[in-house]
Design an enzyme around this catalytic site. Structure first.
Site, short mmCIF file in Angstrom:
data_model
loop_
_atom_site.label_atom_id
_atom_site.label_comp_id
_atom_site.label_asym_id
_atom_site.label_seq_id
_atom_site.Cartn_x
_atom_site.Cartn_y
_atom_site.Cartn_z
N ARG A 164 1.25 -7.77 13.86
CA ARG A 164 0.71 -6.75 12.97
C ARG A 164 -0.42 -7.31 12.11
O ARG A 164 -1.41 -6.63 11.86
CB ARG A 164 1.81 -6.18 12.08
CG ARG A 164 2.69 -5.18 12.85
CD ARG A 164 4.03 -5.01 12.19
NE ARG A 164 3.95 -4.37 10.89
CZ ARG A 164 4.82 -4.55 9.91
NH1 ARG A 164 5.85 -5.37 10.08
NH2 ARG A 164 4.68 -3.94 8.77
N ARG A 195 13.17 -2.80 8.93
CA ARG A 195 12.38 -2.18 10.01
C ARG A 195 12.28 -3.12 11.19
O ARG A 195 12.10 -4.31 11.02
CB ARG A 195 10.97 -1.86 9.49
CG ARG A 195 10.91 -0.55 8.76
CD ARG A 195 9.63 -0.34 8.01
NE ARG A 195 8.43 -0.77 8.75
CZ ARG A 195 7.20 -0.65 8.27
NH1 ARG A 195 7.00 -0.10 7.07
NH2 ARG A 195 6.18 -1.05 8.96
N ARG A 251 11.83 -7.50 3.38
CA ARG A 251 11.70 -6.07 3.06
C ARG A 251 12.86 -5.24 3.61
O ARG A 251 13.30 -5.45 4.74
CB ARG A 251 10.37 -5.59 3.66
CG ARG A 251 9.97 -4.25 3.21
CD ARG A 251 8.49 -4.13 3.28
NE ARG A 251 8.05 -3.78 4.62
CZ ARG A 251 6.83 -3.30 4.89
NH1 ARG A 251 5.95 -3.13 3.92
NH2 ARG A 251 6.50 -3.01 6.11
N LYS A 284 0.81 -1.21 0.00
CA LYS A 284 0.00 0.00 0.00
C LYS A 284 0.85 1.27 0.00
O LYS A 284 0.46 2.26 -0.59
CB LYS A 284 -1.01 -0.01 1.14
CG LYS A 284 -0.44 0.38 2.47
CD LYS A 284 -1.48 0.41 3.56
CE LYS A 284 -0.83 0.22 4.91
NZ LYS A 284 0.25 1.15 5.26
N ARG A 342 -7.11 3.24 10.79
CA ARG A 342 -6.81 1.83 11.04
C ARG A 342 -7.75 1.23 12.06
O ARG A 342 -7.65 0.05 12.35
CB ARG A 342 -5.40 1.75 11.59
CG ARG A 342 -4.40 1.06 10.71
CD ARG A 342 -3.08 1.14 11.47
NE ARG A 342 -2.07 0.28 10.95
CZ ARG A 342 -1.20 0.65 10.01
NH1 ARG A 342 -1.26 1.82 9.45
NH2 ARG A 342 -0.27 -0.18 9.64
P1 ADP Z 1 2.43 -1.43 7.73
O1 ADP Z 1 1.01 -1.16 7.37
O2 ADP Z 1 3.24 -1.88 6.59
O3 ADP Z 1 2.56 -2.30 8.93
P2 ADP Z 1 2.88 1.37 8.45
O4 ADP Z 1 4.11 2.03 8.03
O5 ADP Z 1 1.60 1.81 7.84
O6 ADP Z 1 3.15 -0.14 8.20
O7 ADP Z 1 2.71 1.47 10.04
C1 ADP Z 1 3.72 1.02 10.92
C2 ADP Z 1 3.27 1.06 12.38
O8 ADP Z 1 2.92 2.42 12.75
C3 ADP Z 1 1.99 0.28 12.70
O9 ADP Z 1 2.28 -1.09 12.94
C4 ADP Z 1 1.48 1.02 13.94
O10 ADP Z 1 2.19 0.65 15.11
C5 ADP Z 1 1.81 2.45 13.64
N1 ADP Z 1 0.68 3.14 12.96
C6 ADP Z 1 0.68 3.63 11.69
N2 ADP Z 1 -0.52 4.18 11.39
C7 ADP Z 1 -1.29 4.02 12.50
C8 ADP Z 1 -2.63 4.35 12.83
N3 ADP Z 1 -3.45 4.96 11.95
N4 ADP Z 1 -3.09 4.04 14.06
C9 ADP Z 1 -2.31 3.44 14.95
N5 ADP Z 1 -1.05 3.09 14.72
C10 ADP Z 1 -0.53 3.37 13.50
#
Ligand code: ADP
Ligand code: ZN
Length: 226
Positions: A171, A160, A127, A13, A88
């Site tokens: 996750r 990461r 990744r 995404k 989310r």
């Molecule tokens: P991915 O979807 O690939 O796991 P992201 O880069 O979108 O990675 O997000 C990484 C982390 O950041 C998430 O696992 C969470 O801990 C935090 N995070 C990101 N966006 C949100 C959100 N909208 N609400 C809560 N936590 C978030």
């Protein structure tokens, strides 16, 4: 155009969000990127976010809602925006609806990238991300020309913390428990465009553009009817 892109960790995404945002000349607002940067800088926000992020859990709703509230009032969002990683949770979706409602804005499309669990795990394990420009690589499907070095900018690549095995599991669990209901929430509003996330980056991008255009036609027909 006001867009949301939703997909499980590893669905691509972030990559697709970047392409779509560029195509429509709107900013890509990634809560994950904003939070990771805050953690790197050691800011107050970073300190609040770090504990949840390394465990693969979610950062508290009020924290990310605050981030988005501040971000959406910036000038560059005047012609629209693409939200990547937000909302989310259903609580975040409701907060977003209130924020937009206050300013007379609506969402146009929610792009939902679909992919099976096994494929996600395979992808997340390999990744790598550039520490300088954020470009993404994969040891199997998209390796850098030189090991550990970014093709684009020469920066060093890192894995990461939250791409480690056990964290990946949590996750994915968080995604099915907290984020899938968000797709349901938008489905009832007729906003969801589901996309098969398997294939080449370009092909998936074109599927998304087609789905957006079909959605636009659909919305137009709807408004003519009334
Ligand atoms: P991915 O979807 O690939 O796991 P992201 O880069 O979108 O990675 O997000 C990484 C982390 O950041 C998430 O696992 C969470 O801990 C935090 N995070 C990101 N966006 C949100 C959100 N909208 N609400 C809560 N936590 C978030
Ligand atoms: Zn780079």
């Amino acid at each position: 155009m006001n867009l949301i892109i939703i997909g499980p960790p590893g669905s691509g995404k972030g990559t697709q969000g970047g392409l779509v945002a560029k195509r429509y000349h709107i900013p890509q607002i990634s809560t994950g990127d904003i939070l990771r940067e805050a953690v790197r800088n050691g800011s107050a926000l970073g300190l609040k976010a770090k504990a949840s992020m390394v465990r693969g859990g979610l950062v508290p709703d009020e924290v990310v809602i605050g981030i988005i509230e501040d971000r959406l009032i910036q000038r560059d969002c005047g012609k629209g925006f693409l939200l990547d990683g937000f909302p989310r949770t259903v609580a975040q979706a409701e907060a977003l609806e209130r924020m937009l409602g206050k300013r007379g804005l609506v969402l146009d499309h929610v792009i939902n990238i679909e992919i099976e669990m096994e494929e996600l795990i395979r992808r997340l394990r390999g990744r790598r991300t550039c520490s300088r420009c954020g470009a993404m690589y994969h040891l199997l499907s998209n390796p850098p020309k030189k090991e550990g070095i970014c093709d684009q900018c020469g920066g060093s690549l890192y894995e990461r913390d939250d791409d480690k095995e056990e964290t990946i599991r949590s996750r994915l669990d968080v995604y099915s428990q907290q984020t899938e209901p968000v797709i349901q929430y938008y489905a009832t509003q007729g906003l969801v465009r589901s996309i098969n996330g398997i294939g080449h980056i370009d092909d998936i991008f074109h599927r998304i553009l087609e789905a957006i255009e079909e959605g636009e036609d659909y919305a137009k027909r709807g408004s003519h009817r009334s």
